[in-house]
Motif scaffolding. Structure first.
Motif, PDB file in Angstrom:
ATOM      1  N   TRP A 208       7.919  -1.194 -10.728  1.00  0.00           N
ATOM      2  CA  TRP A 208       6.502  -0.581 -10.691  1.00  0.00           C
ATOM      3  C   TRP A 208       6.003  -0.015  -9.427  1.00  0.00           C
ATOM      4  CZ3 TRP A 208       5.622  -0.214 -15.437  1.00  0.00           C
ATOM      5  CH2 TRP A 208       6.080  -1.096 -16.418  1.00  0.00           C
ATOM      6  N   ARG A 209       6.562  -0.664  -8.300  1.00  0.00           N
ATOM      7  CA  ARG A 209       6.413  -0.106  -7.042  1.00  0.00           C
ATOM      8  C   ARG A 209       6.819   1.351  -6.795  1.00  0.00           C
ATOM      9  NH1 ARG A 209       9.384  -3.862  -3.247  1.00  0.00           N
ATOM     10  NH2 ARG A 209       9.260  -2.318  -1.945  1.00  0.00           N
ATOM     11  N   GLN A 210       7.789   1.704  -7.471  1.00  0.00           N
ATOM     12  CA  GLN A 210       8.497   3.038  -7.441  1.00  0.00           C
ATOM     13  C   GLN A 210       7.617   3.697  -8.550  1.00  0.00           C
ATOM     14  OE1 GLN A 210      12.596   3.552  -8.263  1.00  0.00           O
ATOM     15  NE2 GLN A 210      12.418   5.780  -8.367  1.00  0.00           N
ATOM     16  N   GLN A 211       7.388   3.332  -9.617  1.00  0.00           N
ATOM     17  CA  GLN A 211       6.503   4.225 -10.542  1.00  0.00           C
ATOM     18  C   GLN A 211       5.073   4.429 -10.247  1.00  0.00           C
ATOM     19  OE1 GLN A 211       7.270   3.401 -14.836  1.00  0.00           O
ATOM     20  NE2 GLN A 211       5.180   3.614 -15.465  1.00  0.00           N
ATOM     21  N   PHE A 212       4.542   3.251  -9.473  1.00  0.00           N
ATOM     22  CA  PHE A 212       3.143   3.786  -9.032  1.00  0.00           C
ATOM     23  C   PHE A 212       3.055   4.395  -7.588  1.00  0.00           C
ATOM     24  CE2 PHE A 212       1.992  -0.500 -11.543  1.00  0.00           C
ATOM     25  CZ  PHE A 212       2.156   0.075 -12.927  1.00  0.00           C
ATOM     26  N   GLY A 213       4.035   4.638  -7.257  1.00  0.00           N
ATOM     27  CA  GLY A 213       4.106   5.242  -5.989  1.00  0.00           C
ATOM     28  C   GLY A 213       3.402   4.346  -4.672  1.00  0.00           C
ATOM     29  N   CYS A 214       3.811   3.118  -4.596  1.00  0.00           N
ATOM     30  CA  CYS A 214       3.164   2.153  -3.746  1.00  0.00           C
ATOM     31  C   CYS A 214       3.958   2.011  -2.393  1.00  0.00           C
ATOM     32  CB  CYS A 214       3.426   0.624  -4.414  1.00  0.00           C
ATOM     33  SG  CYS A 214       2.577   0.394  -5.887  1.00  0.00           S
ATOM     34  N   GLY A 215       5.106   2.745  -2.350  1.00  0.00           N
ATOM     35  CA  GLY A 215       5.760   2.713  -0.939  1.00  0.00           C
ATOM     36  C   GLY A 215       6.254   1.322  -0.537  1.00  0.00           C
ATOM     37  N   ALA A 216       6.804   1.107   0.531  1.00  0.00           N
ATOM     38  CA  ALA A 216       7.041  -0.023   1.335  1.00  0.00           C
ATOM     39  C   ALA A 216       6.095  -1.049   1.915  1.00  0.00           C
ATOM     40  CB  ALA A 216       8.236   0.054   2.184  1.00  0.00           C
ATOM     41  N   SER A 217       5.014  -0.417   2.365  1.00  0.00           N
ATOM     42  CA  SER A 217       4.229  -1.309   3.126  1.00  0.00           C
ATOM     43  C   SER A 217       3.411  -2.246   1.942  1.00  0.00           C
ATOM     44  CB  SER A 217       2.967  -0.250   3.499  1.00  0.00           C
ATOM     45  OG  SER A 217       1.946  -1.307   4.264  1.00  0.00           O
ATOM     46  N   ASP A 218       3.333  -3.599   2.141  1.00  0.00           N
ATOM     47  CA  ASP A 218       2.835  -4.627   1.518  1.00  0.00           C
ATOM     48  C   ASP A 218       1.731  -5.428   2.305  1.00  0.00           C
ATOM     49  OD1 ASP A 218       5.113  -5.676   2.567  1.00  0.00           O
ATOM     50  OD2 ASP A 218       4.947  -7.126   0.924  1.00  0.00           O
ATOM     51  N   ARG A 238      -2.529   0.295  -2.240  1.00  0.00           N
ATOM     52  CA  ARG A 238      -2.949   1.380  -1.851  1.00  0.00           C
ATOM     53  C   ARG A 238      -1.595   2.568  -2.426  1.00  0.00           C
ATOM     54  NH1 ARG A 238      -4.692   1.560   4.510  1.00  0.00           N
ATOM     55  NH2 ARG A 238      -6.182  -0.096   4.255  1.00  0.00           N
ATOM     56  N   CYS A 239      -1.303   2.272  -3.745  1.00  0.00           N
ATOM     57  CA  CYS A 239      -0.255   3.088  -4.414  1.00  0.00           C
ATOM     58  C   CYS A 239      -1.016   4.539  -4.614  1.00  0.00           C
ATOM     59  CB  CYS A 239       0.100   2.395  -5.761  1.00  0.00           C
ATOM     60  SG  CYS A 239       0.627   0.807  -5.395  1.00  0.00           S
ATOM     61  N   THR A 240      -0.131   5.668  -4.771  1.00  0.00           N
ATOM     62  CA  THR A 240      -0.633   6.909  -4.905  1.00  0.00           C
ATOM     63  C   THR A 240      -1.378   6.985  -6.315  1.00  0.00           C
ATOM     64  OG1 THR A 240       1.275   7.657  -5.727  1.00  0.00           O
ATOM     65  CG2 THR A 240       1.193   7.610  -3.412  1.00  0.00           C
TER      66      THR A 240
END
Length: 276
Positions: A208-218, A238-240
């Motif tokens: 889901w992080r990849q699909q939502f464009g979330c990046g590495a920062s959490d 802050r996902c894209t």
């Protein structure tokens, strides 16, 4: 005169029975299709549990919950950590039963996705459903099924609430919910904790992080419901795509943590955090 009165009374008694025959699945006051008595649908069944104190008119948020392996939809509607959460928060609980008490989540051809969607539509014939607040949940095998459901039919889902079960993180999903919330025990050996490369404990939501464009920062924070039910939360806000992912981790094994489902519903519905 007496014959005429008798015929009128007979007609009045027959009318409700005839009305029920037109829709044998109707959930009406006093109907057996509620709680522990399943509702029939397309040769299968599901269970339904209304929230406490519902006025019979107000639109209801929905939690579609997929049971664990070797269980049925009868379990979630009396389970304190599932229906105990929905009943207190004004949420309608729908619990379908898997064929042979399991789910077909292994491939993108999962027929159980269509059945889950049909359960929501069938319940909508009897309850005023709030379409903007449909949540999908599951435990263990049922959690993997909930992932499969939103992977294929998640466009209208407000949030995935998944407990101790995932799909392969390399899966390609055509759709997705507006938000993902997942909880998993680091010591889970039933639905093994999906550890990432190099021991990355954030890997269970990599898909889901990849699909939502979330990046590495959490964002990382610690929180607790009880002294035994404490979590480390990883949140990507802050996902894209504007969507959100949270991952709650605990050190124990395979179970539904006390109050976890209830706390997620509190946050999603804008309610004060409450336990249970």
């Amino acid at each position: 005169m007496m014959i005429r009165v008798f015929l009128i009374l007979l007609a009045l008694l027959a009318a409700p029975a005839a009305a029920q025959q037109t829709n044998p699945n109707s959930i009406l006051p006093g109907s057996p299709c509620h709680g522990q008595t399943p509702c029939a649908l397309d040769g299968r069944t599901y269970h339904v549990k209304e929230p406490d104190g519902w006025d019979g008119v107000s639109p209801l948020p929905v939690l579609l919950h997929f049971h664990g392996w070797a269980r049925t939809g009868a379990v979630p509607v009396y389970h304190g950590r599932i229906s105990g959460a929905t009943r207190r928060r004004g949420v309608l609980l729908l619990a379908p039963t898997g064929i042979n008490k399991t789910w077909d989540f292994w491939s993108g051809r999962a027929g159980d996705v269509a059945f889950g969607a049909a359960v929501i539509e069938d319940a909508a014939k009897r309850y005023p459903i709030d379409r903007d607040r449909i949540f999908v949940s599951g435990y263990s095998f049922g959690s993997a099924m909930a992932w499969r459901y939103v992977c294929q039919n998640g466009a209208g889902v407000a949030a995935l609430l998944a407990v101790a079960g995932t799909l392969d993180q390399r899966e390609e999903c055509a759709q997705g919910p507006r938000e993902v919330r997942h909880v998993h025990g680091l010591s889970d050996t039933v639905m093994d904790f999906p550890m990432g490369p190099g021991g990355d404990t954030r890997y269970p939501v990599a898909l889901w992080r990849q699909q939502f464009g979330c990046g590495a920062s959490d964002q990382v924070s610690d929180w607790a419901i009880t002294s035994d039910d404490a979590f480390t939360r990883h949140a990507w806000e802050r996902c894209t795509t504007g969507k959100r992912v949270t991952l709650d981790l605990h050190p124990r094994g395979h179970f539904i943590p006390k109050g976890w489902i209830g706390r997620q519903l509190d946050e999603l519905l804008g309610l004060p955090p409450n336990y249970p």
